[in-house]
Structure formats: structure tokens, C-alpha cells
Design an enzyme around this catalytic site. Structure first.
Site, PDB file in Angstrom:
ATOM      1  N   ASN A 186     -10.511  -3.752  -6.138  1.00  0.00           N
ATOM      2  CA  ASN A 186      -9.818  -2.717  -6.916  1.00  0.00           C
ATOM      3  C   ASN A 186     -10.469  -2.445  -8.278  1.00  0.00           C
ATOM      4  O   ASN A 186     -10.174  -1.434  -8.918  1.00  0.00           O
ATOM      5  CB  ASN A 186      -8.335  -3.088  -7.127  1.00  0.00           C
ATOM      6  N   ASP A 202       0.836  -1.204   0.000  1.00  0.00           N
ATOM      7  CA  ASP A 202       0.000   0.000   0.000  1.00  0.00           C
ATOM      8  C   ASP A 202       0.873   1.256   0.000  1.00  0.00           C
ATOM      9  O   ASP A 202       1.972   1.253   0.550  1.00  0.00           O
ATOM     10  CB  ASP A 202      -0.899  -0.024   1.251  1.00  0.00           C
TER      11      ASP A 202
HETATM   12  C1  FPP Z   1      -2.026   0.128  -3.208  1.00  0.00           C
HETATM   13  O1  FPP Z   1      -1.603   1.463  -3.232  1.00  0.00           O
HETATM   14  C2  FPP Z   1      -1.498  -0.562  -4.379  1.00  0.00           C
HETATM   15  C3  FPP Z   1      -2.264  -1.197  -5.309  1.00  0.00           C
HETATM   16  C4  FPP Z   1      -3.726  -1.238  -5.250  1.00  0.00           C
HETATM   17  C5  FPP Z   1      -1.669  -1.810  -6.507  1.00  0.00           C
HETATM   18  C6  FPP Z   1      -0.341  -2.476  -6.307  1.00  0.00           C
HETATM   19  C7  FPP Z   1       0.245  -2.673  -7.630  1.00  0.00           C
HETATM   20  C8  FPP Z   1       1.560  -2.722  -7.920  1.00  0.00           C
HETATM   21  C9  FPP Z   1       2.634  -2.652  -6.916  1.00  0.00           C
HETATM   22  C10 FPP Z   1       2.021  -2.819  -9.336  1.00  0.00           C
HETATM   23  C11 FPP Z   1       1.740  -4.083 -10.069  1.00  0.00           C
HETATM   24  C12 FPP Z   1       1.756  -5.324  -9.302  1.00  0.00           C
HETATM   25  C13 FPP Z   1       2.440  -6.459  -9.582  1.00  0.00           C
HETATM   26  C14 FPP Z   1       2.177  -7.676  -8.750  1.00  0.00           C
HETATM   27  C15 FPP Z   1       3.462  -6.535 -10.630  1.00  0.00           C
HETATM   28  P1  FPP Z   1      -2.689   2.620  -3.311  1.00  0.00           P
HETATM   29  O2  FPP Z   1      -2.937   2.933  -4.742  1.00  0.00           O
HETATM   30  O3  FPP Z   1      -3.918   2.233  -2.557  1.00  0.00           O
HETATM   31  O4  FPP Z   1      -1.918   3.792  -2.620  1.00  0.00           O
HETATM   32  P2  FPP Z   1      -2.544   4.951  -1.702  1.00  0.00           P
HETATM   33  O5  FPP Z   1      -3.161   4.265  -0.503  1.00  0.00           O
HETATM   34  O6  FPP Z   1      -1.361   5.759  -1.348  1.00  0.00           O
HETATM   35  O7  FPP Z   1      -3.540   5.680  -2.555  1.00  0.00           O
END
Ligand code: FPP
Length: 252
Positions: free
Chosen positions: A75, A27
């Protein structure tokens, strides 16, 4: 051209205990991007780039299974361009790392409902899983379109479809029908980004995991942050609902 000096990697600290299976809720990509005036997709890109060194560090410590929550069933509700950028990054990650992960003896597995992902991503995931299925040095589970409750529902549906009688519906019967069948349960569940919740991750499997929450945003989760999590894990007393050896009265 100015060549940046290689970031120094701290030496591996000695640990009291090493988890066999580490699961991570990655996250904080969006906030990482906001702090730099970048688009959220840039944060996810930086998050994807963080994965390879993280796998390397846990592997050096002797962790044998790493499970990463890349995309949850919830998501899909994010804005379409963001969903597309995350799915694309998942595919790019496989394209750019499959060869070297295979050579390094890493087995890639997918957790979640593959069928709902776009066809091009299904094909990449299936190819990666097939190509690396004989590897045994380390397992990397990519949870992509994964939801913990959906995992349990699917296990129950399998039991019903197989006609398993009610008295044979045991915890073991459910466990061995989950996406993680055959793997040890996560010993350590890490969430980066400062929130302290499960978000429908491995809700069945993480019952007795040690939880570690860190303010560090996922793209910044490097060797020092990993070591800190593992050092703290080594200091936890795991009791699995029993009393500790010294006979104190805590019962959790
Ligand atoms: C959460 O951060 C992250 C995600 C929902 C996506 C994670 C994806 C990746 C790391 C890239 C692709 C994955 C792989 C397995 C290659 P957020 O967007 O909720 O961050 P925030 O809480 O700061 O808004």
C-alpha cells in the site's frame, strides 16, 4: 435536530461452529466512497468506523482472535495523500478506542514491520500494545505495514541469526517466529469488496483457513453480513488434507 432511530441489530443466530480466529481483508473503501461521490479518504474513514462494531459482533459470537489487514507493505505505492490518510486513521483509531478496548479486556497486537511506520504511529501502537498486553478476553491484531511474504522472510532471517541448523528448520520453527507466534491459525479468512485473492495477507498461516468472499464493501460489513459469513463457516466441512469421517474420497 432530527434524531435517527438506532439501526436495529439482528439477534445472534445459532451457529454450528464458531471460528476461534477470524482474519479479514477490509476491501472496498474506495468504491464505497466513489458510489457516494466522496473522496477515497472518506471511504477509509467510514472503514475505520466500521471496525469497533465488527469486533463487538465477532466477540458476541465467541470469536477470540480478530486480525484486520489495515495497511499492506504494497500500500506504500498508493498516492501519498491516501497513504497519509490511512496511517492517520490507524492512529486515530487507537486514540479514540484504546481506553474502552482496554476496559473491555481486548488485547491489541501489531502485525508487520513497525519500524517503517512514522514515529508518531509507532509510539501509539507501542503504547496500545503495552497497555493491553495483560488482557485476555479477545485479541485484536492490527496488521499495519504487514506482508505475508515479508513475515516468512523475517522468520527465516531469525532462524539464520540464531544459528539454527538446517535439520531443525521445521514448520513449527518457522511458525513460532512469525508475527502471529503463539496464536491459533485463522479458521476463517474473509475478504470484503468482491475480489477473490489473498493480496499477500497471512500466506503461511491461512493454508487451511476457510475462505469467504463477499461483495459487501467493507464500510457496509455489519452484523447481518458477519452472521452470514459465520453461518456459512458453520456449514463447511474442514478436513485439513484428510478424508471426511463418512469415508468419501475427497482428499483436500
Ligand atoms: C482497501 O480498500 C482498504 C485499505 C487499503 C485500507 C483499510 C484501512 C482502514 C479500514 C482504515 C484504517 C485501519 C485501521 C486498522 C484503523 P480499497 O481502498 O482498496 O478500496 P477499493 O478496492 O474499493 O478501491
Amino acid at each position: 435536530m432530527v434524531v435517527e432511530p438506532a439501526a436495529s441489530v439482528p439477534p445472534l443466530p445459532a451457529l454450528h461452529a464458531v471460528p476461534e480466529h477470524v482474519a479479514i481483508i477490509m476491501d472496498g473503501n474506495g468504491r464505497w466512497a466513489n458510489e457516494r461521490g466522496l473522496r477515497r479518504s472518506e471511504g477509509h474513514r467510514a472503514g475505520a468506523e466500521a471496525i469497533r462494531p465488527v469486533l463487538e459482533r465477532f466477540g458476541q459470537h465467541g470469536v477470540s482472535v480478530l486480525t484486520l489487514f489495515g495497511f499492506s507493505t504494497e500500500n506504500w505505492g498508493r498516492p501519498r495523500p491516501e497513504v497519509q490518510s490511512i496511517l492517520r486513521l490507524g492512529g486515530d483509531f487507537i486514540d479514540s478506542h484504546l481506553g474502552e478496548l482496554h476496559e473491555a479486556g481486548v488485547q491489541l497486537r501489531h502485525l508487520g514491520e513497525l519500524e517503517r511506520l512514522p514515529g508518531w504511529l509507532q509510539k501509539r501502537v507501542a503504547r496500545a500494545v503495552k497497555q493491553t498486553q495483560g488482557n485476555s478476553r479477545m485479541i485484536l491484531n492490527l496488521a499495519f505495514n504487514y506482508g505475508g511474504r515479508a513475515d516468512i522472510v523475517s522468520a527465516v532471517q531469525q532462524l539464520i541469526a540464531e544459528g539454527v541448523p538446517a535439520e531443525e528448520v521445521t514448520e513449527e520453527a518457522i511458525s513460532c517466529r512469525l508475527a502471529t507466534a503463539g496464536l491459533p491459525e485463522p479458521d476463517l479468512l474473509i475478504r470484503t469488496g468482491g475480489e477473490a485473492r489473498m493480496s499477500n495477507f497471512l500466506v503461511w498461516q491461512a493454508t487451511y483457513s476457510e475462505y469467504y468472499f463477499t461483495e459487501t464493501l467493507w464500510p457496509d460489513f455489519g452484523p447481518a453480513a458477519i452472521d452470514a459469513a459465520l453461518i456459512e463457516f458453520g456449514q463447511r466441512q474442514r478436513r485439513f488434507g484428510l478424508v471426511s469421517n463418512d469415508g468419501d474420497e475427497d482428499d483436500d
